[in-house]
Design an enzyme around this catalytic site. Sequence first.
Site, PDB file in Angstrom:
ATOM      1  N   GLU A 249       0.827  -1.200   0.026  1.00 15.10           N
ATOM      2  CA  GLU A 249      -0.150  -0.025   0.029  1.00 15.10           C
ATOM      3  C   GLU A 249       0.843   1.240   0.130  1.00 15.10           C
ATOM      4  O   GLU A 249       0.807   2.224   1.007  1.00 15.10           O
ATOM      5  CB  GLU A 249      -0.922   0.116   1.093  1.00 15.10           C
ATOM      6  CG  GLU A 249      -1.702  -1.138   1.261  1.00 15.10           C
ATOM      7  CD  GLU A 249      -2.854  -0.920   2.080  1.00 15.10           C
ATOM      8  OE1 GLU A 249      -2.854  -0.067   3.043  1.00 15.10           O
ATOM      9  OE2 GLU A 249      -3.656  -2.011   2.296  1.00 15.10           O
TER      10      GLU A 249
ATOM     11  N   GLU B 252      -5.667  -8.598   0.927  1.00 14.16           N
ATOM     12  CA  GLU B 252      -6.107  -8.110   2.267  1.00 14.16           C
ATOM     13  C   GLU B 252      -7.779  -7.973   2.127  1.00 14.16           C
ATOM     14  O   GLU B 252      -8.015  -7.097   1.305  1.00 14.16           O
ATOM     15  CB  GLU B 252      -5.448  -6.996   2.773  1.00 14.16           C
ATOM     16  CG  GLU B 252      -3.978  -7.197   3.710  1.00 14.16           C
ATOM     17  CD  GLU B 252      -3.450  -5.835   4.194  1.00 14.16           C
ATOM     18  OE1 GLU B 252      -4.333  -4.811   4.473  1.00 14.16           O
ATOM     19  OE2 GLU B 252      -2.306  -5.891   4.153  1.00 14.16           O
TER      20      GLU B 252
END
Length: 462
Positions: free
Chosen positions: A180, A368
């Site tokens: 991320e 995720e």
Amino acid sequence: MSVKYKHYNSEQKVFSKKDFGENFKWGVAAAAFQTEGSPYADGKKASIWDTFSSKKGKIYKGHTAEISCDFYKRYEQDIELMKSMNIPNFRFSLSWSRIFPEGIGAYNQEGIDFYNRIINKCLELNIEPWITIYHWDLPEALEKKGGWANREIIAWFSEYVKLCAKAFGDRVKHWMVLNEPLVFTGAGYFLGIHAPGKKGIKKFIPAMHHATICQAQGGRIIRETCPQAKIGTTFSCSQIDPYRTNNKDKKAAKRVDALINRLFLEPALGLGYPEEDLRFLKRLKPYFLPGDREMMTFEFDFIGLQNYTREVVKHAWLVPYVQAMNIKARKRKVPITEMEWEVYPKGIYKLLKKFSAYKGVKKIYITENGAAFPDKIENGKVHDTDRVYFLKNYLKQVLKAKKEGVEVNGYFVWSLTDNFEWAEGYRPRFGLVYIDFDTQKRIVKSSGRWFKNFLKHSSCLI
Ligand code: GCO
């Protein structure tokens, strides 16, 4: 407000693990800083998160990750717990400052040995290890030299990736370069709410650009070192919808979508930055050197899509750089989690369709997905029915996309256990397994038992 759901009755459509196909990868995801503890054991030196979380007022109630899930010492117990839950894949990250205490220069063999022990324990139990090379915990010594805002990080990161690929590439087949990048550059170098706590556009722009280059450079290095490896990188993504149907809000949603979902992906695909939607990117000019467009590009084998919620935005003149404002889920009176994130399963379907529309995206793994709810122990058990509902309904949307031809090939729950949720500390619990952080006792929640049965048996009720 926890989520208040109607619960499906048993007549509803049943879907099963086999609907996803036998090659679909099921797993759990975690991160070094959020679980390991032992921040200075066996040669490790401080990361920016060790430094940041020691500063007053940065973390909820002054929580620190000095012990956390004690995974550095309890890794065997937790990997055995995964095995008992029928979990066949484990995504974890490496702590850069455990391997290179100063970030560069002398490496720390004891840090390398720790990750060898994790990998070997996984393989001993027939669990496949998936490595994330960088999950936000930059060595403090490198931050002192400017961190991600210093272009030298490309060389520093390259040395780090090279050692990791050489040390672990003989047994690790799936790699993710970054976790991320928007979050660690945006929250860490623009908003100042994550480590290293820098604020303003001046640091964010170079940090963002250098991370974009490193995500591709890391891919190249792994490919050179481990030709058989499957190489990806992960992105935090959210469905972005306009609050109202007027053009101003629609354009605001387009700008936020460019920031959240396109900013790091499109350069990797050779499409360059989404400058037409994010005018602040013209500030890149001094940092964008000849050859950078090629350096930002890499043909990843897969993309890690990480999704938790959606954002609903409206036009807002006064908000700098994006002229858009998020309309909080609580205000919109929709189901929310402990993080005040809207529960919006359809969002993962929309994102899968969106990402799979890019010619350069070959495969997608959901690396995720999960939720925090106010989990409580009652008579020694944790009945987290909201999380069971959440997982079932997000999986239903993943299956819908897969059946429509999207190359989605795996799903990792965030996370195996409750852990240190960055600036929120231990307040939000995301685990399939409850941890009593005073005693380190693990209690498998209802969601963990559901996932175990789902992975073992052929069907689950939705
Ligand atoms: C992220 C990070 C995780 C978080 C999880 C819950 O996606 O922000 O990868 O470290 O803990 O997403 O917020």
